[in-house]
Design a protein around this motif. Structure first.
Motif, PDB file in Angstrom:
ATOM      1  N   GLN A 199      -2.178   3.852   5.526  1.00 40.65           N
ATOM      2  CA  GLN A 199      -1.019   2.942   5.552  1.00 40.65           C
ATOM      3  C   GLN A 199      -1.395   1.569   4.984  1.00 40.65           C
ATOM      4  O   GLN A 199      -0.578   0.933   4.333  1.00 40.65           O
ATOM      5  CB  GLN A 199      -0.506   2.775   6.990  1.00 40.65           C
ATOM      6  N   HIS A 200      -2.641   1.134   5.261  1.00 41.88           N
ATOM      7  CA  HIS A 200      -3.057  -0.156   4.697  1.00 41.88           C
ATOM      8  C   HIS A 200      -3.137  -0.058   3.180  1.00 41.88           C
ATOM      9  O   HIS A 200      -2.614  -0.909   2.465  1.00 41.88           O
ATOM     10  CB  HIS A 200      -4.427  -0.574   5.261  1.00 41.88           C
ATOM     11  N   ALA A 201      -3.804   0.992   2.693  1.00 42.50           N
ATOM     12  CA  ALA A 201      -4.009   1.132   1.237  1.00 42.50           C
ATOM     13  C   ALA A 201      -2.668   1.106   0.500  1.00 42.50           C
ATOM     14  O   ALA A 201      -2.525   0.386  -0.493  1.00 42.50           O
ATOM     15  CB  ALA A 201      -4.762   2.429   0.948  1.00 42.50           C
ATOM     16  N   VAL A 202      -1.676   1.869   0.990  1.00 40.84           N
ATOM     17  CA  VAL A 202      -0.414   1.952   0.235  1.00 40.84           C
ATOM     18  C   VAL A 202       0.416   0.679   0.379  1.00 40.84           C
ATOM     19  O   VAL A 202       1.325   0.435  -0.416  1.00 40.84           O
ATOM     20  CB  VAL A 202       0.438   3.205   0.603  1.00 40.84           C
ATOM     21  N   HIS A 203       0.095  -0.131   1.377  1.00 46.69           N
ATOM     22  CA  HIS A 203       0.790  -1.417   1.494  1.00 46.69           C
ATOM     23  C   HIS A 203       0.098  -2.490   0.649  1.00 46.69           C
ATOM     24  O   HIS A 203       0.761  -3.283  -0.012  1.00 46.69           O
ATOM     25  CB  HIS A 203       0.808  -1.853   2.965  1.00 46.69           C
ATOM     26  N   PHE A 204      -1.242  -2.480   0.657  1.00 44.89           N
ATOM     27  CA  PHE A 204      -1.980  -3.561  -0.015  1.00 44.89           C
ATOM     28  C   PHE A 204      -2.017  -3.389  -1.536  1.00 44.89           C
ATOM     29  O   PHE A 204      -1.851  -4.351  -2.283  1.00 44.89           O
ATOM     30  CB  PHE A 204      -3.440  -3.632   0.478  1.00 44.89           C
ATOM     31  N   ALA A 205      -2.307  -2.170  -1.985  1.00 47.88           N
ATOM     32  CA  ALA A 205      -2.581  -1.980  -3.419  1.00 47.88           C
ATOM     33  C   ALA A 205      -1.428  -2.442  -4.319  1.00 47.88           C
ATOM     34  O   ALA A 205      -1.671  -3.142  -5.302  1.00 47.88           O
ATOM     35  CB  ALA A 205      -2.973  -0.527  -3.696  1.00 47.88           C
ATOM     36  N   PRO A 206      -0.177  -2.091  -4.003  1.00 47.01           N
ATOM     37  CA  PRO A 206       0.902  -2.549  -4.895  1.00 47.01           C
ATOM     38  C   PRO A 206       1.053  -4.072  -4.913  1.00 47.01           C
ATOM     39  O   PRO A 206       1.509  -4.636  -5.896  1.00 47.01           O
ATOM     40  CB  PRO A 206       2.163  -1.917  -4.287  1.00 47.01           C
ATOM     41  N   ALA A 207       0.641  -4.712  -3.834  1.00 52.66           N
ATOM     42  CA  ALA A 207       0.752  -6.181  -3.770  1.00 52.66           C
ATOM     43  C   ALA A 207      -0.421  -6.863  -4.475  1.00 52.66           C
ATOM     44  O   ALA A 207      -0.416  -8.084  -4.648  1.00 52.66           O
ATOM     45  CB  ALA A 207       0.814  -6.624  -2.307  1.00 52.66           C
ATOM     46  N   LEU A 208      -1.430  -6.070  -4.852  1.00 48.01           N
ATOM     47  CA  LEU A 208      -2.625  -6.622  -5.505  1.00 48.01           C
ATOM     48  C   LEU A 208      -2.855  -5.861  -6.817  1.00 48.01           C
ATOM     49  O   LEU A 208      -3.870  -5.179  -6.989  1.00 48.01           O
ATOM     50  CB  LEU A 208      -3.844  -6.464  -4.573  1.00 48.01           C
ATOM     51  N   PRO A 209      -1.889  -5.958  -7.742  1.00 48.92           N
ATOM     52  CA  PRO A 209      -1.936  -5.097  -8.930  1.00 48.92           C
ATOM     53  C   PRO A 209      -3.081  -5.410  -9.886  1.00 48.92           C
ATOM     54  O   PRO A 209      -3.368  -4.613 -10.777  1.00 48.92           O
ATOM     55  CB  PRO A 209      -0.579  -5.362  -9.605  1.00 48.92           C
ATOM     56  N   HIS A 210      -3.755  -6.547  -9.682  1.00 54.94           N
ATOM     57  CA  HIS A 210      -4.865  -6.925 -10.574  1.00 54.94           C
ATOM     58  C   HIS A 210      -6.141  -6.153 -10.240  1.00 54.94           C
ATOM     59  O   HIS A 210      -7.120  -6.246 -10.975  1.00 54.94           O
ATOM     60  CB  HIS A 210      -5.152  -8.427 -10.455  1.00 54.94           C
ATOM     61  N   LEU A 211      -6.146  -5.414  -9.115  1.00 50.50           N
ATOM     62  CA  LEU A 211      -7.398  -4.747  -8.720  1.00 50.50           C
ATOM     63  C   LEU A 211      -7.179  -3.257  -8.485  1.00 50.50           C
ATOM     64  O   LEU A 211      -6.048  -2.769  -8.437  1.00 50.50           O
ATOM     65  CB  LEU A 211      -7.997  -5.445  -7.489  1.00 50.50           C
ATOM     66  N   ASP A 242       7.235  -0.150  -5.627  1.00 51.83           N
ATOM     67  CA  ASP A 242       5.870  -0.630  -5.835  1.00 51.83           C
ATOM     68  C   ASP A 242       4.960   0.541  -6.149  1.00 51.83           C
ATOM     69  O   ASP A 242       4.535   1.252  -5.249  1.00 51.83           O
ATOM     70  CB  ASP A 242       5.351  -1.320  -4.558  1.00 51.83           C
ATOM     71  N   PRO A 243       4.618   0.776  -7.410  1.00 50.26           N
ATOM     72  CA  PRO A 243       3.775   1.923  -7.730  1.00 50.26           C
ATOM     73  C   PRO A 243       2.377   1.777  -7.140  1.00 50.26           C
ATOM     74  O   PRO A 243       1.905   0.648  -6.933  1.00 50.26           O
ATOM     75  CB  PRO A 243       3.730   1.910  -9.262  1.00 50.26           C
ATOM     76  N   ILE A 244       1.745   2.902  -6.877  1.00 52.37           N
ATOM     77  CA  ILE A 244       0.389   2.828  -6.309  1.00 52.37           C
ATOM     78  C   ILE A 244      -0.629   3.376  -7.297  1.00 52.37           C
ATOM     79  O   ILE A 244      -1.610   3.987  -6.921  1.00 52.37           O
ATOM     80  CB  ILE A 244       0.290   3.527  -4.932  1.00 52.37           C
ATOM     81  N   ASP A 245      -0.372   3.107  -8.588  1.00 50.30           N
ATOM     82  CA  ASP A 245      -1.278   3.590  -9.638  1.00 50.30           C
ATOM     83  C   ASP A 245      -2.690   3.044  -9.469  1.00 50.30           C
ATOM     84  O   ASP A 245      -3.636   3.597 -10.024  1.00 50.30           O
ATOM     85  CB  ASP A 245      -0.787   3.143 -11.027  1.00 50.30           C
TER      86      ASP A 245
END
Ligand SMILES: C[S@@+](CC[C@H](N)C(=O)[O-])C[C@H]1O[C@@H](n2cnc3c(N)ncnc32)[C@H](O)[C@@H]1O
Length: 211
Positions: A40-52, A82-85
């Motif tokens: 749940q953390h990963a799918v919330h954080f990653a889209p908000a931090l697209p530079h990493l 918010d994609p999680i690519d």
């Protein structure tokens, strides 16, 4: 569809954690998450931090749940704004074993872990820091979220009750002292630079790898 893993605590803490880590990891490029759990953390954080890139990992028994969570979010497709690519499929990583990072280890400039150090036995916490010392690049950041004590003292009655409950589940688990954690970090060249107070009597510890 398999039932998705779910933690109410993650739902409650993901926004306040993101507020802090979006500052700490603002110029990071590859974050390794230890003990991804429900993801749940990963799918919330990653889209908000697209530079990493967010590299998930956990013990083998958690992998199916993490994959299911990632698959579910991906299957939302266009409905999911918010994609999680930038999330990488989980690695099997037990901190007490060789960390299977291969070429990745040259690039890891951030490590994140939530609610893990009080679950791990002491030797596992020690192994965690040895792994961080070995794999985190100089200048990189380590963020640890969870409950902690100061000099053996609880920060709240609810944490004291939680510690009793933890011991009932596994007598090797326990809320750790920040002083011990900071000492272990120092032995691996990391310095505690920020200790954030978080909701529900948790802390977010931010360490910098100095050498
Ligand atoms: C309470 S869960 C927390 C999961 C998630 N990070 C969260 O905040 O909800 C504890 C996590 O610690 C992980 N963990 C415990 N021992 C570990 C070990 N030896 N190596 C790697 N992860 C471990 C578990 O697999 C699990 O994902």
């Amino acid at each position: 569809m398999s039932l998705l893993p779910f933690s109410q605590a993650c739902e409650n803490n993901k926004a306040p954690i993101l507020e802090v880590i979006s500052q700490v990891f603002s110029s990071s490029s590859l974050i390794l998450e230890i003990g991804t759990g429900t993801a749940q953390h990963a799918v919330h954080f990653a889209p908000a931090l697209p530079h990493l890139t967010w590299q998930t990992s956990d013990q083998a028994c958690y992998l199916d749940g993490i994959e299911a969570q990632l698959e579910f979010v991906r299957s939302q497709g266009a409905q999911h704004t918010d994609p999680i690519d930038n999330i990488q499929s989980p690695l099997i990583l037990d901190v007490t074993q060789t960390w299977p990072l291969g070429e990745l280890q040259k690039e890891i400039d951030g490590i994140f872990t939530a609610n893990t150090l009080h679950i791990m036995a002491k030797e596992m916490v020690e192994a965690f820091f040895i792994g961080v010392g070995k794999h985190l690049r100089t200048g990189g950041s380590l963020c640890i979220y969870g409950p902690f004590n100061y000099n053996g003292n609880y920060t709240s009655d609810s944490n004291a009750r939680f510690d009793v409950w933890l011991a009932q589940q596994d007598n090797r688990s326990a809320i750790r002292d920040i002083e011990w954690i900071a000492e272990l970090a120092e032995t691996q060249g990391l310095r505690l630079i920020e200790d954030h107070e978080m909701p529900a009597n948790n802390r977010l510890l931010n360490f910098k790898k100095l050498n």
